[in-house]
Design an enzyme around this catalytic site. Structure first.
Site, PDB file in Angstrom:
ATOM      1  N   CYS A  25       0.850  -1.230  -0.016  1.00 48.30           N
ATOM      2  CA  CYS A  25      -0.005   0.003   0.044  1.00 48.30           C
ATOM      3  C   CYS A  25       0.775   1.175  -0.140  1.00 48.30           C
ATOM      4  O   CYS A  25       0.500   2.383  -0.735  1.00 48.30           O
ATOM      5  CB  CYS A  25      -0.943   0.133   1.069  1.00 48.30           C
ATOM      6  SG  CYS A  25      -0.416   0.010   2.883  1.00 48.30           S
ATOM      7  N   HIS A  76      -1.985   1.117   6.935  1.00 43.35           N
ATOM      8  CA  HIS A  76      -2.519   0.672   5.623  1.00 43.35           C
ATOM      9  C   HIS A  76      -2.970   2.094   5.053  1.00 43.35           C
ATOM     10  O   HIS A  76      -3.266   3.016   5.848  1.00 43.35           O
ATOM     11  CB  HIS A  76      -3.597  -0.071   5.780  1.00 43.35           C
ATOM     12  CG  HIS A  76      -4.109  -0.660   4.475  1.00 43.35           C
ATOM     13  ND1 HIS A  76      -3.374  -1.594   3.780  1.00 43.35           N
ATOM     14  CD2 HIS A  76      -5.333  -0.366   3.845  1.00 43.35           C
ATOM     15  CE1 HIS A  76      -3.961  -1.843   2.540  1.00 43.35           C
ATOM     16  NE2 HIS A  76      -5.267  -1.253   2.461  1.00 43.35           N
ATOM     17  N   HIS A  93      -5.950   0.640  -3.206  1.00 42.09           N
ATOM     18  CA  HIS A  93      -5.235   0.331  -2.337  1.00 42.09           C
ATOM     19  C   HIS A  93      -4.665  -0.867  -2.604  1.00 42.09           C
ATOM     20  O   HIS A  93      -5.010  -1.467  -3.354  1.00 42.09           O
ATOM     21  CB  HIS A  93      -5.627   0.472  -0.731  1.00 42.09           C
ATOM     22  CG  HIS A  93      -6.903  -0.659  -0.798  1.00 42.09           C
ATOM     23  ND1 HIS A  93      -6.894  -1.879   0.094  1.00 42.09           N
ATOM     24  CD2 HIS A  93      -8.107  -0.817  -1.130  1.00 42.09           C
ATOM     25  CE1 HIS A  93      -7.646  -2.522   0.269  1.00 42.09           C
ATOM     26  NE2 HIS A  93      -8.435  -1.891  -0.715  1.00 42.09           N
TER      27      HIS A  93
END
Length: 124
Positions: A25, A76, A93
């Site tokens: 990510c 993330h 993502h």
């Protein structure tokens, strides 16, 4: 910016990866911003502090979103690709199981893990 990020759609997830063979990510964000001459930090928690923070009601396409998937630390990251409504905010993502995909960050899963959002400053 969205076009660049979407060019990685379908690339498999690889921790520490930053190319078409595999990407994570934060690598997705780094590679996208590199195209604009902006060197982002390589880890998501540092990326979350790089640009000015914004609140969810103000979120728009191109904003960066950050999540705490495993605990309290941001781990993330993604880029908002479309704001359809307050209940449907799509972001791109690198999913560990599906590679680079787009998801709705307003689902129960992502809302429960949301940590912060920020707006890129291309003058930085």
């Amino acid at each position: 910016m969205i076009k660049i990020a979407r060019s990685y759609t379908g690339v498999p997830y690889r921790i520490g990866g930053n190319d078409e063979q595999g990407i994570d990510c934060s690598g997705l964000l780094c590679n996208t911003f590199k195209e604009f001459g902006i060197k982002l930090p390589r880890v998501s928690w540092q990326q979350s502090e790089f640009f000015p923070a914004i609140d969810i009601p103000n979120i728009r396409t191109g904003d960066l979103v950050f999540f705490s998937v495993n605990g309290k630390v941001v781990n993330h990251a993604g880029i908002v690709t479309e704001v359809r409504s307050e209940d449907e905010v799509i972001f791109i993502h690198a999913s560990t199981s599906k590679g680079v995909i787009e998801d709705n960050m307003m689902t129960n899963y992502w809302k429960a893990r949301f940590a912060s959002a920020c707006r890129p400053d291309f003058g930085k």
